[in-house]
Design an enzyme around this catalytic site. Structure first.
Site, PDB file in Angstrom:
ATOM      1  N   GLY A 129       7.441  -5.495   3.744  1.00 20.60           N
ATOM      2  CA  GLY A 129       6.811  -4.275   4.223  1.00 20.60           C
ATOM      3  C   GLY A 129       5.300  -4.202   4.139  1.00 20.60           C
ATOM      4  O   GLY A 129       4.704  -3.258   4.655  1.00 20.60           O
ATOM      5  N   ASP A 130       4.662  -5.183   3.491  1.00 26.56           N
ATOM      6  CA  ASP A 130       3.203  -5.081   3.350  1.00 26.56           C
ATOM      7  C   ASP A 130       2.561  -6.463   3.204  1.00 26.56           C
ATOM      8  O   ASP A 130       1.757  -6.689   2.303  1.00 26.56           O
ATOM      9  CB  ASP A 130       2.852  -4.209   2.143  1.00 26.56           C
ATOM     10  N   LEU A 131       2.912  -7.376   4.106  1.00 24.52           N
ATOM     11  CA  LEU A 131       2.299  -8.713   4.067  1.00 24.52           C
ATOM     12  C   LEU A 131       0.918  -8.626   4.712  1.00 24.52           C
ATOM     13  O   LEU A 131       0.678  -9.117   5.818  1.00 24.52           O
ATOM     14  CB  LEU A 131       3.190  -9.736   4.780  1.00 24.52           C
TER      15      LEU A 131
ATOM     16  N   MET B  11       0.833  -1.196   0.000  1.00 20.65           N
ATOM     17  CA  MET B  11       0.000   0.000   0.000  1.00 20.65           C
ATOM     18  C   MET B  11       0.869   1.247   0.000  1.00 20.65           C
ATOM     19  O   MET B  11       0.792   2.095   0.851  1.00 20.65           O
ATOM     20  CB  MET B  11      -0.911   0.010   1.222  1.00 20.65           C
TER      21      MET B  11
END
Length: 372
Positions: A224-226, A1
């Site tokens: 960084g965005d799991l 995101m």
């Protein structure tokens, strides 16, 4: 995101290609004829699921990167090479279909908006599976997601090499967990209410208790965005009463940056809480899976509650800010907020000590009864 690479999310321009333009792009840049196309939801890029008339794999995701991130080709190159590297290492990661010129991406102009913006375009293999957001998670898949988070960061940090890897040092990147203090300039988007008061409390505690300890955390490359939409699973059992899942896809590497191992487990815990009917119980299972690969230090464990809270604050504040700028995309932008506020408030009502006790006792139980 991702929301841009600095602390000013408002500077980006989301692409506005229609389906016809997107199909023409696939033909012109990649030399493939589109037989079927549909839009996919996205935060600030534009994605299309396409089928083409070609031999072999015939489904792809056309990814059109927002105008700001498109100005950083080295960063997109590294992210894409990392996806290729992980795929070669056996992880279920997408890989790019090369352009007609033999490149992994191409800078293109287009879309229905005003001005002549340029957008980086890639065609990635389509990964089948169901987003975690659409299943009822259970302990085994939460444990597996924890293992995945640790394994991805570990192999990237220990083995991935690229001439432009330094571009992952994104000092003011708003989505890096170290940058929770940057939220100060966006809390206005929440208005004046109890939610804003809690977020301001999170930010102040983060400044006082987490920032001074960053140097004691182990550094690494973070995905960084799991989140619950970026991890795909498929069913590996026929039982409806006790479904078993395995990870079938890892999506969206646009938030990759240098950070710390503990950031990744905190991010995974936060997003796995979103859809869970028992959100406070999630953390222990994810932590156990993570620690089966990378046990946390005492300092890292001590920061976990505020790191999870910090990610809630990032997601909720940036979404509220971005929804003011792009009201037409509000439903997708605020998808986390539907339950996110409730979970963050619950964490603070229950308190750090009790939440940590639940997480750590659950994780400890796995030391005696590790899953098969």
């Amino acid at each position: 995101m991702s929301s841009g690479n600095d602390c000013q999310p408002q500077t980006l321009t989301k692409p506005t290609f229609d389906k016809r333009e997107a199909a023409e792009l696939v033909d012109r840049v990649f030399g493939l004829k589109v037989s079927w196309i549909r839009s996919l939801p996205s935060y600030d890029d534009q994605n299309f699921h396409v089928r083409v008339s070609a031999e072999g794999a015939d489904e792809y995701v056309l990814k059109i990167t927002n105008s700001e991130d498109s100005q950083e080709p080295d960063l997109i190159e590294v992210q894409t090479q990392a996806m290729m590297f992980l795929s070669a290492e056996g992880f279920p990661s997408a890989t790019p279909y090369l352009t007609k010129d033999g490149n992994i991406m191409s800078l293109e102009s287009g879309g229905t908006g005003l001005g002549s913006k340029k957008y980086m375009v890639r065609l990635l293999t389509y990964l089948p599976g169901t987003p975690v957001a659409k299943i009822t998670t259970n302990a085994p898949i939460l444990y597996e997601i924890g293992r995945l988070a640790a394994s991805v960061d570990k192999v990237l940090s220990e083995k991935f090499q690229h001439p432009s890897v330094k571009s992952l040092h994104r000092g003011q990147f708003i989505w890096n967990l170290a940058n929770v203090p940057l939220l100060d300039q966006y809390v206005y988007a929440l208005g004046q209410n109890k939610y804003r008061a809690v977020v301001e409390q999170v930010i102040e505690q983060f400044k006082g208790k987490v920032i001074p300890k960053l140097s004691s955390f182990r550094a690494c490359i973070n995905h960084g965005d799991l989140n619950d939409h970026n991890i795909l699973v498929d069913s590996c059992s026929a039982s409806l009463e006790n479904p078993q899942y395995r990870v079938s896809g890892i999506l969206d590497f646009s938030d990759m940056s240098y950070g710390y191992y503990v950031f990744e487990v905190a991010i995974a815990i936060m997003y796995m809480m979103i859809e869970s009917p028992e959100p406070l119980s999630v953390g222990g299972h994810v932590l156990a899976g993570f620690e089966s690969i990378l046990p946390l230090t005492a300092e890292e464990r001590g920061a976990l509650f505020l790191l999870v809270s910090g990610r809630f604050a990032q997601s909720l504040v940036i979404a509220a800010h971005t929804a003011l700028l792009y009201p037409e995309n509000k439903e997708y932008l605020t998808i986390t907020a539907k339950t996110g506020w409730k979970h963050l408030m619950t964490m603070f009502e229950v308190g750090q000590e009790a939440v940590e006790k639940k997480w750590f006792e659950t994780a400890q139980a796995y030391a005696h009864h590790a899953p098969a």
